[in-house]
Design a protein around this motif. Structure first.
Motif, short mmCIF file in Angstrom:
data_model
loop_
_atom_site.label_atom_id
_atom_site.label_comp_id
_atom_site.label_asym_id
_atom_site.label_seq_id
_atom_site.Cartn_x
_atom_site.Cartn_y
_atom_site.Cartn_z
N VAL A 501 0.86 -1.18 0.00
CA VAL A 501 0.00 0.00 0.00
C VAL A 501 0.90 1.23 0.00
O VAL A 501 1.70 1.43 0.91
CB VAL A 501 -0.93 0.03 1.22
CG1 VAL A 501 -1.82 1.27 1.17
CG2 VAL A 501 -1.78 -1.23 1.27
N VAL A 503 0.98 5.39 -0.17
CA VAL A 503 0.10 6.53 0.11
C VAL A 503 0.85 7.83 -0.16
O VAL A 503 1.96 8.04 0.36
CB VAL A 503 -0.40 6.51 1.56
CG1 VAL A 503 -1.35 7.68 1.81
CG2 VAL A 503 -1.08 5.19 1.89
N ALA A 560 -2.60 4.65 -3.24
CA ALA A 560 -3.65 5.40 -2.54
C ALA A 560 -3.20 6.84 -2.32
O ALA A 560 -2.05 7.20 -2.58
CB ALA A 560 -3.97 4.73 -1.21
N TYR A 597 -14.19 1.64 0.42
CA TYR A 597 -13.92 2.34 -0.85
C TYR A 597 -14.72 1.71 -1.99
O TYR A 597 -15.36 2.41 -2.78
CB TYR A 597 -12.42 2.29 -1.13
CG TYR A 597 -12.03 2.40 -2.58
CD1 TYR A 597 -12.13 3.61 -3.26
CD2 TYR A 597 -11.55 1.29 -3.27
CE1 TYR A 597 -11.78 3.70 -4.60
CE2 TYR A 597 -11.19 1.38 -4.59
CZ TYR A 597 -11.29 2.58 -5.26
OH TYR A 597 -10.94 2.67 -6.57
N PHE A 697 -8.16 8.40 3.44
CA PHE A 697 -7.51 7.29 2.73
C PHE A 697 -8.43 6.84 1.60
O PHE A 697 -9.59 6.53 1.82
CB PHE A 697 -7.26 6.11 3.68
CG PHE A 697 -6.70 4.88 3.00
CD1 PHE A 697 -5.35 4.79 2.71
CD2 PHE A 697 -7.52 3.83 2.64
CE1 PHE A 697 -4.83 3.66 2.08
CE2 PHE A 697 -7.02 2.70 2.00
CZ PHE A 697 -5.66 2.62 1.73
N GLN A 698 -7.88 6.85 0.39
CA GLN A 698 -8.67 6.40 -0.75
C GLN A 698 -7.74 5.82 -1.81
O GLN A 698 -6.66 6.33 -2.05
CB GLN A 698 -9.49 7.55 -1.34
CG GLN A 698 -10.46 7.09 -2.42
CD GLN A 698 -11.66 8.01 -2.54
OE1 GLN A 698 -12.28 8.36 -1.54
NE2 GLN A 698 -11.97 8.43 -3.76
N VAL A 699 -8.20 4.74 -2.42
CA VAL A 699 -7.39 4.03 -3.42
C VAL A 699 -7.52 4.73 -4.77
O VAL A 699 -8.61 5.17 -5.16
CB VAL A 699 -7.83 2.56 -3.53
CG1 VAL A 699 -7.03 1.85 -4.63
CG2 VAL A 699 -7.63 1.85 -2.20
N ASP A 700 -6.41 4.84 -5.48
CA ASP A 700 -6.41 5.44 -6.82
C ASP A 700 -6.28 4.38 -7.91
O ASP A 700 -6.97 4.43 -8.91
CB ASP A 700 -5.26 6.44 -6.95
CG ASP A 700 -5.12 6.99 -8.34
OD1 ASP A 700 -6.06 7.68 -8.80
OD2 ASP A 700 -4.09 6.73 -9.00
#
Length: 776
Positions: A501, A503, A560, A597, A697-700
Motif C-alpha cells: 500500500v 500513500v 492510494a 472504498y 484514505f482512498q485508493v487510486d
C-alpha cells in the motif's frame, strides 16, 4: 520463430531470385532444388500454426521483393546513363561534322585564292586538315561510343515495372554516314534528334529521376517501386495487421514475465474489469518462473536490445515494420517453453494485458495520481478506404473488440479462481447461502452487467484473431467492484501473497475569497509505502518489514492518496503528521478500508445495460438472513468480526449483505462516493478540477509490481518534489499529454489551454507558475 536469409545479402545474385516455375498445381514456387537449399545457410523452422506460416511466407516474399527492387533500380540508372551517353554522342557527331564542314570551307577558300592568282604568305597553313595537329587523345571517333545493352534485362525489366523498354535501334544506332553536303549533315542530325523514340526518351529523363527517388524510398520502406501517379497503400490492413501486431505484443508480454516486470502488464482499459487482471497476472508469472533457466533473463535482454530500433505500433506500415528484427533460435525456444507453461488462454491474457498497458495514455497529476484515460489506438487497422487515402482517420476501430476480449478472458479466469477458493462445503444450488465464501461465489456469478459496443468486428476470419467474437455487437462484462476486491483479498490470502500500500499525502490551504465554493491550493506532504502479508491465525493482512529477498518478489500494489487541511488537529487516518498516519494505516483492518472504498465506487452502471442494479436486493438474494439480535458496529479503521479464514458453522460473522451495507454507510459518511479519483472532471476539454475536501484514505489504482520497482519509482517521485520545494499546485488542472499543469486561477488555465501547441502552453505556464517549472 527465427527467419534468416543469409544467402539473400546485398551481394546475392538477383538472377537467382527471379528463377521461378509453376508447380504441378499451377502455384508459383521456388525452382531451387532441395539440395541447393540444404547446402545454403538457411534457418527456416517449420511453422506451428497458420499465423506463423503466413508470417514465414510473407517474410520470404518481402525479402525477394527488396532484392528485385534493387536490381531494377540499377537497371534504371544504367538506362538513364545510356540515354545521356547517346545524347552526348550526337553532340559529338554534330561538332565533328561542323569541323569537317569548316575544313571543306578552308579548302574552297584556298581554291578561290589560287584561281585568282594573288599570292598569300600563309598559304601553306591550309594544306592540311586541322584535326591532325590535335593530340590523339582529344579526338574520339563517335563509333567508339556505341553502347550495347542486354536486351532481356533492360527491356523486359523496364517494361515489367511500367517503364517503356529500350528500343534496340535506339540503344545501338548505326554509325553516322559521311555526308558531302554540310546542310544535309545538319538536316540528318536534326532529323535524328526529332525522332519520336529519342524525343520521348529525353522528355522522360526527368521523370525517371523522380521515379528513382521514389524507388529508393520504397526500398527503405520495404516495398516495391511505385509510379508517382499511383495511390500508395500506407497501412497493412485486415487480419494480417492484427496477427502481426498481436504476435509482437505476445513476445513483449513474455519478456515482461521473464524479467518480472509485471508493471508492464497493467491493463488499464478505462473500466472496472482491470482489477480482475491483478491476481491473474501474478499467476502467469508463477507459471513462467517455474520453467525459467539460468540464461533466460540474459537472452530476453539481448532480444530487447536487438529490437530497440523497431517501429512503434502506430508507425507500422509494412510487414517488415511489424516483424522488426529477427529472433535467435534460443529465444524462439524460450518463447515456446513459456507458451507451453502458460497455455493458450494464458498467452492471450498476457498479450492483451501488455497491449492495454503499452498503448494506454493515463494522464497523471503532480502526485502521480491517474485522472484521465485515453488510448493511442494502435490496433486500428486499414480497410479499403484507408488503403486508398493513406489517412489514419479512415482506419477501422477494433480496440473496443480487444477490450471485450480482455474482459471476457479475465472474467472467465477470475470466476474459476473464485470457485476454487477453499470453503467448508460446496454451495447449495438455487438457494441463499449460509457461508460467506459461497455467498461471494454466487454474487460474482449472478450480479453482472455489461457495457455494449456498437462497433462490429470488421473481419471474416475470426478463428485466429479473436475466436470468441462471433457476433457483430460485442459486450464488455462488468462486475461490482465490491465483489472483485473482496474476492481478490480471499485469493491473495489463500495463496499467501503480499500487498503493498503506497500513500501520497497533500496539505490543503484555502484560497482567500474562493466563494461560494471553497477552493484550495495543495503541496506535497510526503509519501510512504507499507508491506502487508497474510496472518493465517487471525485471518487478516498485517504489516511486515521486507527482507532483501522480498525485494525481488511481486505484490499486488494499492496506490492510494490522502489530503488534509492545513492546521488540522485530527488523529489516526485524519492526522496531519505523516508518521502518525502511517501507524494508523498499519494498525487498521486493510480489507475493511478497501471494502468501504469499493462499496461507494461507481460500477459504471451509467454506461452498462442494467443501469439500475439494486445491489441491496442482489446481496439479499445470495445470503441467508442473520439470526435475530445479531448486529455489528465497526469503526472507520476496524471491524473485529471481519476476517478471511474459512467460514465455519455456528460462527457469528457478517454476511455479504451486512458487509456491503455497513461499508457503504461508512464510505458515504466520509464522502467517498462523491468521486473515486483525486480529480473531478472534466470541466471541459482537457480541463479538470481537484477534489476540494479532505480525504483520509482512498485508493487510486491497483496493479502488480515487484517491491524493487515500487522502491525505485517512489524514490524518483520524492526526488522530483525535492527539486521543487516551493511548488504549489492549484485546484484547476490542464491536461497536456501524459502530464498536467495546475493553476490557481481558472481564467489563466483556460487562456493557456486555448494556445495552439504544447510548446507555447509550457512556456506560458512557466511564466505564470515558475515555482512549478520542474514538473513541466
Amino acid at each position: 520463430m527465427t527467419i534468416r536469409f543469409p544467402h539473400l545479402s546485398k551481394s546475392a545474385s538477383s538472377h537467382d531470385l527471379e528463377q521461378r516455375e509453376d508447380g504441378p498445381d499451377g502455384d508459383d514456387r521456388d525452382a531451387t532444388s532441395d539440395v541447393d537449399l540444404q547446402e545454403s545457410d538457411i534457418v527456416v523452422p517449420p511453422p506451428n500454426n497458420s499465423a506463423e506460416a503466413f508470417l514465414l511466407l510473407e517474410t520470404a516474399r518481402a525479402d525477394r521483393q527488396v532484392r528485385l527492387t534493387r536490381k531494377n533500380l540499377a537497371l534504371q540508372i544504367v538506362h538513364r546513363n545510356t540515354l545521356t551517353l547517346q545524347y552526348n554522342r550526337l553532340i559529338l557527331e554534330k561538332a565533328q561534322e561542323e569541323l569537317r564542314s569548316a575544313d571543306r570551307l578552308v579548302g574552297h577558300v584556298r581554291f578561290i585564292i589560287r584561281k585568282s592568282g594573288i599570292p598569300v604568305v600563309s598559304e601553306y597553313a591550309m594544306h592540311e586538315d586541322h584535326s591532325v595537329h590535335l593530340p590523339s587523345s582529344v579526338y574520339t571517333s563517335p563509333e567508339s561510343l556505341d553502347v550495347k545493352l542486354d536486351k532481356l534485362d533492360s527491356t523486359a525489366q523496364c517494361q515489367s515495372k511500367g517503364t517503356p523498354g529500350l528500343n534496340t535501334a535506339v540503344c545501338q544506332p548505326e554509325p553516322p554516314c559521311i555526308m558531302s553536303s554540310n546542310a544535309n549533315r545538319i538536316a540528318l542530325f536534326e532529323q535524328l534528334r526529332e525522332q519520336p523514340e529519342f524525343k520521348a526518351r529525353f522528355a522522360e529523363l526527368s521523370e525517371f529521376v523522380e521515379d528513382l527517388e521514389l524507388c529508393k524510398k520504397a526500398v527503405l520502406d520495404g516495398v516495391g517501386p511505385r509510379r508517382p501517379e499511383a495511390k500508395k497503400p500506407t497501412f497493412i490492413g485486415g487480419d494480417a495487421f492484427i496477427k502481426l501486431i498481436t504476435t509482437r505484443h505476445k513476445h513483449q508480454a513474455i519478456n515482461a514475465l521473464v524479467l518480472s516486470e509485471l508493471h508492464r502488464l497493467d491493463a488499464t482499459i478505462g473500466d472496472a474489469s482491470c482489477k480482475e487482471c491483478v491476481p491473474l497476472v501474478l499467476d502467469l508469472y508463477d507459471r513462467v518462473a517455474a520453467v525459467l533457466q539460468d540464461a533466460d533473463v540474459a537472452l530476453v535482454r539481448a532480444c530487447i536490445a536487438a529490437h530497440t530500433s523497431d517501429k512503434a505500433d502506430t508507425k507500422v506500415r509494412t510487414v517488415a515494420d511489424a516483424l522488426g528484427a529477427a529472433h535467435s533460435p534460443a529465444y524462439d525456444e524460450l518463447v515456446q517453453r513459456v507458451q507451453t507453461a502458460l497455455g493458450e488462454e494464458g498467452v492471450i491474457l498476457a498479450r492483451l494485458c501488455y497491449t492495454f498497458t503499452e498503448n494506454s495514455i493515463w494522464s497523471k497529476d503532480e502526485m502521480n495520481l491517474l485522472f484521465s484515460y485515453r488510448s493511442k489506438a494502435p490496433m486500428d487497422t486499414a480497410g479499403e478506404k484507408a488503403q486508398e487515402s493513406g489517412s489514419r482517420t479512415d482506419l477501422i476501430k477494433v480496440e473496443q473488440d480487444l477490450r471485450v476480449e480482455l474482459a471476457r478472458y479475465a472474467l472467465e479466469a477470475f470466476l474459476k479462481k473464485v470457485a476454487q477458493l477453499p470453503r467448508y462445503e460446496d454451495r447449495i444450488p438455487d438457494t441463499p447461502q449460509f457461508f460467506i465464501d459461497n455467498q461471494l461465489l454466487l454474487a460474482c456469478e449472478i450480479m453482472q452487467s455489461y457495457i455494449p459496443s456498437n462497433v462490429p468486428y470488421p473481419f471474416q476470419d475470426v478463428s485466429d484473431a479473436a475466436p470468441y467474437l462471433k457476433t457483430e455487437q460485442v459486450e464488455l462484462p462488468v462486475l461490482p467492484i465490491f465483489n472483485q476486491m473482496f474476492a481478490i483479498f480471499y485469493m491473495l490470502f489463500n495463496e499467501d501473497r503480499g500487498i503493498i500500500v503506497r500513500v501520497r499525502r497533500d496539505e490543503m490551504t484555502p484560497i482567500p475569497g474562493s466563494h461560494p465554493k471553497d477552493l484550495f491550493t495543495q503541496k506535497f506532504a510526503g509519501v510512504y509505502y507499507l508491506c502487508f502479508k497474510p496472518n493465517h491465525n487471525t485471518g487478516s493482512f498485517e504489516v511486515f518489514e521486507p527482507t532483501v529477498n522480498d525485494m525481488k518478489h511481486n505484490f499486488m500494489v494499492l496506490d492510494a492518496w490522502s489530503k488534509y487541511r492545513v492546521g488540522t488537529t485530527g488523529t489516526g487516518l485524519d492526522a496531519a503528521n505523516l508518521d502518525e498516519h502511517r501507524d494508523a494505516l498499519a494498525g487498521s483492518n486493510l480489507l475493511w478500508l478497501i471494502l468501504q472504498y469499493t462499496a461507494t465506487h461507481p460500477d459504471y452502471a451509467g454506461t452498462a445495460v442494467a443501469k439500475d442494479i439494486d445491489y441491496a436486493a442482489g446481496y439479499r438474494a445470495v445470503c441467508m438472513p442473520q439470526p435475530d439480535g445479531v448486529a455489528f458496529h465497526p469503526t472507520r479503521e476496524q471491524f473485529p468480526q471481519l476476517h478471511l479464514k474459512i467460514n465455519l458453522p455456528n460462527e457469528t460473522r457478517p454476511n455479504l449483505y451486512d458487509l456491503w451495507t455497513l461499508a457503504r454507510e461508512h464510505g458515504e459518511r466520509r464522502a467517498l462516493h462523491d468521486n473515486c479519483q483525486a480529480v473531478i472532471g472534466p470541466l471541459g476539454r482537457d480541463l479538470y478540477e481537484r477534489i476540494n475536501r479532505p480525504v483520509d484514505f482512498q485508493v487510486d489504482h491497483i496493479f502488480a509490481a515487484s517491491l524493487n520497482w515500487i522502491k525505485a519509482d517512489t524514490e524518483t517521485f520524492i526526488a522530483k518534489h525535492q527539486a521543487a520545494p516551493n511548488a504549489v499546485f492549484g485546484p484547476v488542472i490542464v491536461r497536456i499529454g501524459e502530464g498536467c499543469f495546475s493553476f490557481v486561477d481558472r481564467a489563466q488555465a483556460q487562456a493557456v489551454l486555448a494556445l495552439n501547441n504544447d510548446k507555447k502552453k509550457k512556456a506560458e505556464y512557466k511564466k505564470i507558475h515558475p515555482e512549478n517549472a520542474p514538473f513541466v
